[in-house]
Design a protein around this motif. Structure first.
Motif, mmCIF file in Angstrom:
data_model
loop_
_atom_site.group_PDB
_atom_site.id
_atom_site.type_symbol
_atom_site.label_atom_id
_atom_site.label_comp_id
_atom_site.label_asym_id
_atom_site.label_seq_id
_atom_site.Cartn_x
_atom_site.Cartn_y
_atom_site.Cartn_z
ATOM 1 N N LEU A 1 -1.754 -25.481 71.192
ATOM 2 C CA LEU A 1 -1.963 -24.219 71.906
ATOM 3 C C LEU A 1 -1.623 -24.347 73.385
ATOM 4 C CD1 LEU A 1 -5.184 -22.694 70.334
ATOM 5 C CD2 LEU A 1 -2.809 -22.493 69.683
ATOM 6 N N MET B 1 2.020 -24.203 73.890
ATOM 7 C CA MET B 1 2.606 -22.876 73.715
ATOM 8 C C MET B 1 2.325 -21.995 74.919
ATOM 9 S SD MET B 1 1.655 -22.206 69.802
ATOM 10 C CE MET B 1 2.209 -23.333 68.549
ATOM 11 N N ILE C 1 4.741 -19.008 78.013
ATOM 12 C CA ILE C 1 4.560 -17.634 78.519
ATOM 13 C C ILE C 1 5.080 -17.494 79.955
ATOM 14 C CG2 ILE C 1 2.872 -15.820 79.001
ATOM 15 C CD1 ILE C 1 1.218 -17.043 76.657
ATOM 16 N N VAL D 1 8.406 -15.400 81.309
ATOM 17 C CA VAL D 1 8.336 -14.387 82.368
ATOM 18 C C VAL D 1 9.401 -14.651 83.420
ATOM 19 C CG1 VAL D 1 6.920 -13.567 84.277
ATOM 20 C CG2 VAL D 1 5.908 -13.875 82.016
ATOM 21 N N PHE E 1 12.773 -13.412 82.333
ATOM 22 C CA PHE E 1 12.876 -11.949 82.472
ATOM 23 C C PHE E 1 13.084 -11.558 83.929
ATOM 24 C CE2 PHE E 1 10.722 -11.735 78.292
ATOM 25 C CZ PHE E 1 11.609 -10.868 77.679
ATOM 26 N N VAL F 1 17.001 -20.934 77.273
ATOM 27 C CA VAL F 1 16.198 -20.131 76.346
ATOM 28 C C VAL F 1 16.170 -20.793 74.963
ATOM 29 C CG1 VAL F 1 16.285 -17.973 75.058
ATOM 30 C CG2 VAL F 1 16.376 -17.928 77.532
ATOM 31 N N MET G 1 12.981 -22.425 73.126
ATOM 32 C CA MET G 1 12.571 -22.020 71.784
ATOM 33 C C MET G 1 12.326 -23.249 70.904
ATOM 34 S SD MET G 1 14.605 -19.778 68.991
ATOM 35 C CE MET G 1 15.322 -20.915 67.844
ATOM 36 N N CYS H 1 10.150 -16.765 66.992
ATOM 37 C CA CYS H 1 10.791 -17.017 68.288
ATOM 38 C C CYS H 1 12.033 -16.157 68.451
ATOM 39 C CB CYS H 1 11.184 -18.483 68.421
ATOM 40 S SG CYS H 1 9.781 -19.538 68.751
ATOM 41 N N VAL I 1 12.074 -12.725 70.102
ATOM 42 C CA VAL I 1 12.243 -12.600 71.550
ATOM 43 C C VAL I 1 13.607 -13.096 71.997
ATOM 44 C CG1 VAL I 1 11.104 -12.987 73.747
ATOM 45 C CG2 VAL I 1 9.834 -13.294 71.635
ATOM 46 N N ILE I 2 14.026 -14.207 71.435
ATOM 47 C CA ILE I 2 15.216 -14.876 71.955
ATOM 48 C C ILE I 2 16.467 -14.020 71.800
ATOM 49 C CG2 ILE I 2 16.684 -16.912 71.700
ATOM 50 C CD1 ILE I 2 13.816 -17.394 72.797
ATOM 51 N N TRP J 1 6.758 -7.877 80.280
ATOM 52 C CA TRP J 1 7.229 -9.207 79.906
ATOM 53 C C TRP J 1 6.235 -10.322 80.127
ATOM 54 C CZ3 TRP J 1 11.299 -6.846 83.029
ATOM 55 C CH2 TRP J 1 11.235 -7.147 84.399
ATOM 56 N N TRP J 2 5.080 -10.007 80.686
ATOM 57 C CA TRP J 2 3.980 -10.961 80.483
ATOM 58 C C TRP J 2 3.429 -10.727 79.080
ATOM 59 C CZ3 TRP J 2 2.179 -15.133 83.125
ATOM 60 C CH2 TRP J 2 2.634 -15.319 84.452
ATOM 61 N N ILE K 1 4.959 -9.453 76.173
ATOM 62 C CA ILE K 1 5.735 -9.828 74.976
ATOM 63 C C ILE K 1 5.520 -11.297 74.598
ATOM 64 C CG2 ILE K 1 8.060 -10.018 74.004
ATOM 65 C CD1 ILE K 1 8.841 -7.634 75.811
ATOM 66 N N PRO K 2 5.744 -12.229 75.543
ATOM 67 C CA PRO K 2 5.504 -13.630 75.139
ATOM 68 C C PRO K 2 4.057 -13.888 74.740
ATOM 69 C CG PRO K 2 6.281 -13.524 77.435
ATOM 70 C CD PRO K 2 6.287 -12.139 76.902
ATOM 71 N N VAL K 3 3.120 -13.205 75.400
ATOM 72 C CA VAL K 3 1.718 -13.424 75.032
ATOM 73 C C VAL K 3 1.511 -13.070 73.564
ATOM 74 C CG1 VAL K 3 -0.634 -12.582 75.372
ATOM 75 C CG2 VAL K 3 0.762 -13.162 77.356
ATOM 76 N N ILE L 1 3.438 -15.590 71.245
ATOM 77 C CA ILE L 1 2.811 -16.905 71.277
ATOM 78 C C ILE L 1 1.461 -16.862 70.569
ATOM 79 C CG2 ILE L 1 1.759 -18.601 72.834
ATOM 80 C CD1 ILE L 1 4.760 -18.879 72.710
ATOM 81 N N ILE M 1 2.192 -17.074 66.887
ATOM 82 C CA ILE M 1 2.562 -18.439 66.486
ATOM 83 C C ILE M 1 1.330 -19.338 66.555
ATOM 84 C CG2 ILE M 1 4.036 -20.404 67.003
ATOM 85 C CD1 ILE M 1 6.092 -18.566 68.098
ATOM 86 N N ALA M 2 0.509 -19.115 67.584
ATOM 87 C CA ALA M 2 -0.667 -19.965 67.762
ATOM 88 C C ALA M 2 -1.624 -19.832 66.585
ATOM 89 C CB ALA M 2 -1.372 -19.602 69.061
#
Lengths: 203, 653, 301
Positions: B350, B353, B357, B361, B364, B392, B396, C53, C56-57, C95-96, C98-100, C103, C106-107
């Motif tokens: 965790l 991962m 994030i 960011v 982006f 990227v 990944m 992944c 997003v990628i 975009w904070w 989307i990855p949150v 992730i 996945i987590a």
């Protein structure tokens, strides 16, 4: 051209020369942080390995607490006397400053003498650095602290010579401040050594 | 007597391999050439006064960069040798022992003696200029850092011809790196080479934290600071926390090897897994130490070549700080397969991962810096754009690796190799290349050739994908890392061959870059090098190359991207009266002290106390001599400043 | 931009080349071609996390291309140019965010699988598991079958559809025990008996390897893992028992010396050899890592 710009507006800020002595003190605090991590790593290693005696002597068999109490007392006192040196410096009393530093050095040297004695005694008993993981970790941790103390002693002697030569100037002031910071730090580390290695070891 | 000397020599020098004899000869020839050229042109005094004893951050930076390019060459040759051996199954080009040494030195050199100094070189050259400072906080210490790095690197490289190279992998896991399994000198060279240069890195970390926090020009608050300086700050904070752990870990390993200690040994109650934990507690942050400044470079380049403000400045700062903190909580993802149990694995999966994030960011934000900008494609920007897809994808695969139960299948395979090369080459090295191309005119005062730059860019990228994409596939085919050969029956031949071709292309790209430098050096195009990219930050407001005191008068900053704002306002510098400038004096102590470190390190490798002890005494003596120096600085008189300014303006305009 | 155009064409060309190579023959991709329940689940997990992944990628890659293309500086450009625009709370929150979200997904999956695929957890099966004890030596693998009483070097055989309980230790520098088509690897470490549960659903010969570097002979540490029917396995055991020599303690010491080895069979091995190997290193510890090893050893006794 750009390189010839700047004007009167910033002269009032007094930023032209960053204060060298203040920066050095600040950098020394960061250095102390790195030393904290250095000792933390050694402590972690010691805690993991302290039970791994490989059938050899354990803490209870080799620690002689009376000597440890004495050296702890001596080192704590030396921290106090280095504080007195600082006070003397702030009063501008050069002689007192040098004398208190000498007292601190004497106490620090006594501490080192006791530590070396302890190590020699342990080696004599057959508990050497290559006997077991516990002992390697022990000698490394306590020895690293001892090495720091020894460096501190040399540093103070050099400083006394400089004070004798230059008197109490902003530079020597900063140097005394830093060395006493270092000395207090070693004191704190020793309190951890004393508690974790010795007190909890013989419990 | 003769026999004894012969016996000693055969143990002392590495013998029996034509490759190494070749290296011996070329090293000797290079040394002779350097010495005779310097003597012939009577340049020894110049070298000593202007370079070896300099405390000027720009020259130190250039020396770092030069050294790192040399190391890139050595590490690159190592890589090509490995790829040659793996190009076909069952090749007999390199024997196992030699291959093992080469992958070890390749890893150590590329991370510690190539990427680190390249990074420090850019720190040195650019940070004070961006901050509007005249030097770093502690110029003497800065010079010492460089020379410590250099001694460490030389000591490590010496193992190639004297004593034998280490062969325990770049992180030297015990018990394999213990005396029992690894009795040679190579491992001790490894320990002292890294140890000595590591002390230098730690001091650089402290130096730049103080520089950034205390030396900014008037008006430049932290939140107006250029993003590269921010990235350096976050990287240095990580250095300060991580490097002491490395110092202790290597010291403990040395105690095991030299004094017969039992910290990491199999017998005597030692715990080899301790080492793996400790080394990764440094090793993981180390990766972020390297990549954070690259992020800073991307930010600068993206804004400059889009002619637009950096998007999401605060987000960027916040993201970098998160990364530098969280990078300390992820180390165990390097050994999910150690069987620490599901709780531990879940935690570290965790935390790993989580790092994705803020990194996401940042990507982006770079994209939206270009969005609604005016994007042009000079070489630095090409690198920046090329890096995005590359990084990227690398990111990944990093997330994929962090999925702990799946990592049981990826671990120690070529999938992992491909992943970390992708983040380190495509993130770190390409990032630093972007920085080098970007700041080159500022560093040296002449421009590089755009065409050759573009050619190098395409060659590097083409080679990179060809080399490492097949390695992902090889990992999924079950090919494990560090095998020196493989059988025809495995079915790994085609992919390995493609990979080798890619490696050769990258080698060619390196040659193109060297050619580019030589070509541009000859042409010496100084036209408009002061601000060739119409850039945004303070370093572009002074002539190229910058005068030794950087700023004749310290700039007053009012905006983020202050130089850009000033240009927009049509600002012209008001004539001011110059004042004498306070500068540090050169000092020979750093190089002498580092030589003493080198001798102690060398003495300890061979257990020659007669050399090691005087070495340490010399180190202490240097410290004392320096401590008694109460006049480390001087004032540059106004007339000289005027003279230098006039000359500099003629040069770069 | 002449160079970049040719280069772009080239890159497209060789992307196809790559695609062609990767689609060559799927059998080679051992990890993606599993033959047992653990490997199967790990493959599912790998594919699932890759797909998550890619959500997003792929848009990011497309976006990169579109932005760079659309906002390139050229004469007569119609796209907007806003040099001062540097912040948008809505965009940055997105975009904070989307990855949150990705992730977090996945987590959650990772944590669930981390517990369900913990290597020391026995597999669910109606059949009694078979125990095989694995010792990593410089540079060969020793397999001991405590229930059958035989031992092998660099070759391991077991019946299909029967859970295998591998107990893994090391009498040499740390290695890693890996049979890609059956499931993930685990380190072989001295002083510990690591437990790894695997199972083969199909008969066949699978590649096994040492995945962690241990020195000169490391590249020779491949072994064959063969899954057969129960009858064939029993027959093989009795064959080994009948035709091979015994592994003595001295024989083991010789075997443990540095060097590579061919496949070898032994009709028996010294009683408690594996436990002895484990405790040889664990004995020097009073606590810490040895607790686990001892517990595991005790379970066996």
């Amino acid at each position: 051209m750009a390189q010839t710009h700047s004007n009167a507006e910033h002269h009032g800020h007094g930023h032209e020369h960053p204060d060298q002595e203040e920066m050095r003190t600040f950098a020394f605090w960061i250095y102390l942080m790195t030393d904290v991590i250095l000792f933390a790593t050694l402590f972690a290693t010691y805690i993991v390995l302290q039970g791994n005696t490989d059938g050899g002597p354990g803490p209870k068999d080799i620690f002689q607490m009376n000597g440890i109490y004495a050296s702890t007392f001596i080192l704590l006192t030396s921290s106090f006397t280095s504080g007195l040196a600082l006070l003397a410096m702030h009063k501008g009393n050069r002689l007192a400053l040098m004398n208190w530093l000498w007292v601190t050095i004497f106490l620090g040297a006594s501490f080192l003498f006791l530590e070396v004695n302890e190590f020699m005694h342990m080696v004599h008993e057959g508990a050497t650095i290559s006997t077991s993981a516990f002992l390697t970790a022990f000698y490394t941790l306590v020895g690293t602290h001892g090495l720091h103390v020894a460096l501190g002693l040399g540093w103070m002697i050099i400083l006394i010579i400089q004070i004798a030569k230059h008197g109490i100037t902003p530079v020597t002031k900063r140097k005394v401040n830093i060395v006493s910071l270092f000395w207090h730090f070693l004191d704190i580390v020793w309190i951890f050594v004393f508690t974790i290695v010795y007190l909890l070891g013989v419990k | 007597m003769w026999d004894k000397a012969k016996e000693f020599a055969s143990e002392f020098f590495v013998t029996g391999d034509p490759l190494i004899y070749g290296a011996d000869v070329s090293i000797a020839l290079t040394l002779i050439a350097i010495v005779s050229v310097l003597t012939y042109y009577k340049k020894w005094g110049w070298l000593w006064r202007e370079w070896l004893t300099t405390v000027d951050h720009k020259r130190i930076g250039i020396m770092y960069i030069l050294a790192s390019v040399l190391m890139l060459f050595r590490g690159g040759v190592d890589a090509l040798l490995m790829r040659a051996q793996l190009a076909m199954p069952e090749l007999q080009f390199l024997p196992a022992e030699h291959y093992n040494q080469i992958f070890t030195t390749h890893g150590v050199i590329m991370i510690l003696f190539m990427a680190m100094p390249l990074m420090f070189g850019l720190f040195n050259v650019i940070v004070p200029l961006q901050l509007g400072a005249r030097d770093v906080a502690f110029p003497f210490l800065n010079s010492l850092s460089f020379w410590l790095f250099f001694s460490g690197a030389m000591l490590f490289n010496l193992s190639f011809v004297i004593g034998g190279s280490p062969d325990a992998g770049w992180l030297a896991y015990p018990p394999y790196s213990d005396k029992t399994f690894n009795p040679g000198y190579g491992q001790d060279f490894y320990i002292w080479g890294i140890q000595i240069s590591g002390i230098g890195s730690l001091m650089t970390g402290i130096n730049f934290i103080v520089t950034i926090l205390k030396m900014r020009t008037p008006g430049m608050t932290l939140m107006k600071m250029p993003m590269f300086s921010w990235s350096v700050l976050s990287s240095c904070i990580a250095i300060v926390f991580a490097f002491p752990i490395l110092t202790v870990t290597l010291a403990l390993l040395f105690i095991d090897r030299y004094l017969g200690g039992h910290i990491f040994t199999l017998d005597g109650g030692g715990n080899p897994m301790m080492y793996i934990n400790l080394i990764w507690m440094w090793g993981h942050p180390e990766v972020y130490i390297l990549v954070l400044p690259a992020f800073g470079i991307f930010s600068e380049v993206a804004a400059t070549f889009s002619k637009k403000k950096l998007f999401g400045y605060k987000s960027m700062v916040f993201a970098m700080m998160i990364i530098s903190v969280v990078s300390f909580l992820t180390w165990a993802h390097h050994f999910f397969t150690m069987g620490s149990g599901a709780d531990v694995n879940a935690f570290f999966a965790l935390s790993t991962m989580v790092i994705a994030i803020p990194t996401g960011v940042k990507v982006f934000n770079w994209l939206f810096t270009m969005f609604r900008g005016k994007v042009t494609f000079e070489t630095p920007m090409l690198w920046m754009i090329g890096i995005i897809p590359n990084f990227v994808i690398g990111g990944m695969t990093g997330v994929l690796l962090s999925v702990a139960p799946a990592d049981f299948q990826y671990h120690n395979s070529y999938f992992l190799i491909a992943h970390f090369h992708q983040v380190i080459i495509a993130g770190v090295v390409f990032g630093f290349f972007a920085g080098l191309y970007y700041w080159w005119p500022k560093l040296f005062g002449f421009k590089l050739n755009e065409r050759l730059g573009r050619l190098a860019f395409w060659l590097w990228n083409l080679g990179f994908y060809l080399c490492f994409m097949p390695q992902y596939a090889l990992g999924l085919m079950g090919m494990t890392r560090r095998v020196y050969t493989y059988g025809w029956d495995k079915g790994w031949f085609e992919m390995n061959l493609v990979s080798t071709i890619g490696a050769v292309l990258m080698g060619a790209a390196f040659i193109v870059q060297v050619w580019d430098i030589a070509h541009s050096l000859k042409k010496m195009d100084r036209e408009g090098t002061q601000d060739p990219w119409n850039a945004r930050t303070l370093e572009w407001s002074i002539p190229s190359p910058a005068p030794f005191y950087n700023f004749a008068t310290l700039p007053q900053v009012t905006h983020q991207d202050d130089w850009w704002e000033k240009k927009q306002r049509g600002w012209s510098a008001p004539a001011v009266e110059l004042e004498p400038i306070h500068m540090p004096k050169n000092s020979g102590i750093p190089i002498i002290m580092s030589m003493f470190w080198f001798f102690s390190g060398f003495g300890l490798v061979f257990d020659w106390l007669w050399l090691a002890v005087p070495g340490f005494v010399g180190v202490l003596a240097c410290m004392i001599v320096h401590s008694f120096n109460y006049k480390p600085d001087y004032y540059v008189p106004v007339e000289e400043v005027q003279r230098v300014e006039a000359a500099a303006r003629r040069g770069s305009k | 931009m002449k160079t970049s155009k040719t280069a772009r064409c080239l890159s497209v060309l060789y992307m196809f080349l790559l695609l062609f190579m990767t689609t060559g023959c799927a059998d080679k991709y051992l990890v993606l071609n599993p033959k047992g329940p653990i490997g199967e689940q790990q493959k599912d997990l790998m594919i699932l996390s890759t797909l998550l992944c890619l959500i997003v990628i792929v848009p990011v890659l497309i976006l990169t291309f579109v932005i760079v293309w659309r906002y390139r500086d050229r004469k007569g450009r119609k796209a907007k140019y806003t040099p001062e625009w540097e912040h948008s709370t809505a965009l940055e929150t997105t975009w904070w965010g989307i990855p949150v979200v990705i992730i977090t997904l996945i987590a959650i999956i990772t944590v669930r699988y981390t517990y369900s695929l913990e290597p020391s957890k026995p597999l669910e099966s109606k059949v009694e598991p078979i125990t095989i004890q694995v010792t990593n030596l410089d540079w060969k693998w020793l397999f001991q079958y405590p229930e059958q009483g035989i031992a092998t070097v660099n070759y391991v055989q077991f019946p299909e559809d029967v859970p295998i309980r591998f107990e893994i230790t090391s009498d040499a520098p740390m290695n890693s025990f890996w049979i890609p088509q059956l499931g993930g690897q685990i380190y072989a470490m001295s002083g510990m008996a690591m437990v790894l549960h695997l199972q083969a659903d199909e008969q066949g010969e699978y590649m096994g390897s040492g995945a962690n570097y241990t020195g000169k002979g490391f590249a020779d540490m491949y072994f064959t893992a063969k899954a057969t029917s129960q009858e064939a396995f029993d027959q093989w055991v009795s064959e080994v028992k009948g035709t091979s020599a015994a592994l003595t303690l001295d024989g083991y010491k010789k075997l443990a010396e540095q060097g590579t080895s061919d496949v070898r069979y032994f009709s028996s091995f010294p009683e408690g050899l594996f436990e002895m190997t484990v405790t040889k290193y664990a004995a020097s510890h009073n606590h810490g890592l040895s607790v686990k090893a001892r517990k595991e050893v005790r379970i066996e006794e």
